[in-house]
Design a protein around this motif. Structure first.
Motif, PDB file in Angstrom:
ATOM      1  N   GLN A  37       6.112  -0.704 -14.788  1.00  0.00           N
ATOM      2  CA  GLN A  37       6.054   0.686 -15.246  1.00  0.00           C
ATOM      3  C   GLN A  37       4.969   1.414 -14.482  1.00  0.00           C
ATOM      4  O   GLN A  37       3.902   0.856 -14.213  1.00  0.00           O
ATOM      5  N   GLY A  38       5.271   2.664 -14.136  1.00  0.00           N
ATOM      6  CA  GLY A  38       4.301   3.461 -13.410  1.00  0.00           C
ATOM      7  C   GLY A  38       4.625   4.934 -13.498  1.00  0.00           C
ATOM      8  O   GLY A  38       5.529   5.350 -14.224  1.00  0.00           O
ATOM      9  N   VAL A  39       3.876   5.708 -12.734  1.00  0.00           N
ATOM     10  CA  VAL A  39       4.081   7.151 -12.666  1.00  0.00           C
ATOM     11  C   VAL A  39       4.246   7.520 -11.196  1.00  0.00           C
ATOM     12  O   VAL A  39       3.389   7.182 -10.368  1.00  0.00           O
ATOM     13  N   GLN A  65       0.823  -1.208   0.000  1.00  0.00           N
ATOM     14  CA  GLN A  65       0.000   0.000   0.000  1.00  0.00           C
ATOM     15  C   GLN A  65       0.861   1.263   0.000  1.00  0.00           C
ATOM     16  O   GLN A  65       0.511   2.257  -0.629  1.00  0.00           O
ATOM     17  N   SER A  66       1.992   1.212   0.696  1.00  0.00           N
ATOM     18  CA  SER A  66       2.911   2.348   0.709  1.00  0.00           C
ATOM     19  C   SER A  66       3.460   2.606  -0.698  1.00  0.00           C
ATOM     20  O   SER A  66       3.502   3.745  -1.160  1.00  0.00           O
ATOM     21  N   LEU A  67       3.874   1.552  -1.384  1.00  0.00           N
ATOM     22  CA  LEU A  67       4.371   1.690  -2.755  1.00  0.00           C
ATOM     23  C   LEU A  67       3.265   2.179  -3.679  1.00  0.00           C
ATOM     24  O   LEU A  67       3.467   3.082  -4.496  1.00  0.00           O
ATOM     25  N   HIS A  68       2.091   1.601  -3.536  1.00  0.00           N
ATOM     26  CA  HIS A  68       0.960   1.975  -4.380  1.00  0.00           C
ATOM     27  C   HIS A  68       0.581   3.450  -4.169  1.00  0.00           C
ATOM     28  O   HIS A  68       0.182   4.134  -5.117  1.00  0.00           O
ATOM     29  N   ALA A  69       0.740   3.960  -2.953  1.00  0.00           N
ATOM     30  CA  ALA A  69       0.427   5.358  -2.661  1.00  0.00           C
ATOM     31  C   ALA A  69       1.411   6.305  -3.339  1.00  0.00           C
ATOM     32  O   ALA A  69       1.078   7.448  -3.629  1.00  0.00           O
ATOM     33  N   ARG A  70       2.628   5.823  -3.615  1.00  0.00           N
ATOM     34  CA  ARG A  70       3.656   6.683  -4.201  1.00  0.00           C
ATOM     35  C   ARG A  70       3.775   6.535  -5.721  1.00  0.00           C
ATOM     36  O   ARG A  70       4.233   7.447  -6.399  1.00  0.00           O
ATOM     37  N   VAL A  71       3.398   5.367  -6.236  1.00  0.00           N
ATOM     38  CA  VAL A  71       3.551   5.101  -7.668  1.00  0.00           C
ATOM     39  C   VAL A  71       2.217   4.616  -8.231  1.00  0.00           C
ATOM     40  O   VAL A  71       1.651   3.643  -7.739  1.00  0.00           O
ATOM     41  N   GLU A  72       1.726   5.332  -9.253  1.00  0.00           N
ATOM     42  CA  GLU A  72       0.532   4.862  -9.953  1.00  0.00           C
ATOM     43  C   GLU A  72       0.962   3.704 -10.843  1.00  0.00           C
ATOM     44  O   GLU A  72       1.791   3.859 -11.738  1.00  0.00           O
ATOM     45  N   HIS A  73       0.435   2.552 -10.572  1.00  0.00           N
ATOM     46  CA  HIS A  73       0.814   1.358 -11.315  1.00  0.00           C
ATOM     47  C   HIS A  73       0.187   1.401 -12.696  1.00  0.00           C
ATOM     48  O   HIS A  73      -0.990   1.700 -12.847  1.00  0.00           O
ATOM     49  N   CYS A  74       0.993   1.088 -13.718  1.00  0.00           N
ATOM     50  CA  CYS A  74       0.493   1.162 -15.095  1.00  0.00           C
ATOM     51  C   CYS A  74       0.594  -0.171 -15.845  1.00  0.00           C
ATOM     52  O   CYS A  74      -0.397  -0.653 -16.363  1.00  0.00           O
ATOM     53  N   HIS A  75       1.795  -0.742 -15.890  1.00  0.00           N
ATOM     54  CA  HIS A  75       1.991  -1.925 -16.733  1.00  0.00           C
ATOM     55  C   HIS A  75       3.060  -2.823 -16.122  1.00  0.00           C
ATOM     56  O   HIS A  75       4.042  -2.344 -15.574  1.00  0.00           O
ATOM     57  N   ALA A  76       2.860  -4.120 -16.255  1.00  0.00           N
ATOM     58  CA  ALA A  76       3.845  -5.103 -15.806  1.00  0.00           C
ATOM     59  C   ALA A  76       4.163  -6.032 -16.969  1.00  0.00           C
ATOM     60  O   ALA A  76       3.255  -6.508 -17.654  1.00  0.00           O
ATOM     61  N   GLU A  77       5.423  -6.276 -17.179  1.00  0.00           N
ATOM     62  CA  GLU A  77       5.862  -7.156 -18.269  1.00  0.00           C
ATOM     63  C   GLU A  77       6.851  -8.175 -17.709  1.00  0.00           C
ATOM     64  O   GLU A  77       7.865  -7.804 -17.128  1.00  0.00           O
TER      65      GLU A  77
END
Length: 148
Positions: free
Chosen positions: A94-96, A64-76
């Motif tokens: 990949q994220g923002v 949740q801490s990581l998710h709060a800092r990085v908008e998750h976009c794509h996983a490869e």
């Protein structure tokens, strides 16, 4: 993902599908996922936080801490190897970065073991250097000068 996919046992094929689902749902979901869907209650996770994470509650808090800092976009996933309950994979996340709006790419090698059809042990090897350099919190030129 692995050269001998056709030689995987039926159980290993199930594990393979589970691991792909974990990576996609865990990273590409626009909301925080329930870690207990993927991790064993007594799991041990290293490399995701500065400390060893023990149990689902600690892994959920770190996620949740990581998710709060990085908008998750794509996983490869570029590589996955499964043998019995053990797995090894390489992925690019990949994220923002939410604070700066900068795109980030997190390259991760993951090695682990499943138990009761859930991730039981998980060791993450993350390329933080390139991620921190892209975010501007690490002077890569200075680091290169210092290390040669």
């Amino acid at each position: 993902m692995q050269p001998d996919e056709e030689s995987l046992s039926p159980r290993e094929l199930i594990y393979r599908a589970f691991l792909f689902r974990w990576i996609k749902n865990g990273w590409e979901s626009r909301s925080s996922v329930c870690v207990s869907d993927y991790f064993h209650p007594e799991c041990v996770v290293t490399g995701m936080a500065p400390v060893v994470l023990e149990g689902v509650d600690q892994v959920q808090a770190a996620y949740q801490s990581l998710h709060a800092r990085v908008e998750h976009c794509h996983a490869e996933t570029s590589f996955m190897l499964i043998r019995d309950e053990s797995f090894s994979l390489v992925m690019e996340l990949q994220g923002v970065h939410r604070d700066t709006g900068k795109d980030v790419v997190i390259e991760v090698g993951v090695h682990g073991r499943l138990k009761d059809d859930l991730v039981f042990q998980c060791h993450n090897v993350v390329d933080y250097t390139s991620m921190y350099a892209k975010l501007g919190i690490l002077d890569a030129t200075k680091l290169q000068d210092e290390l040669g």
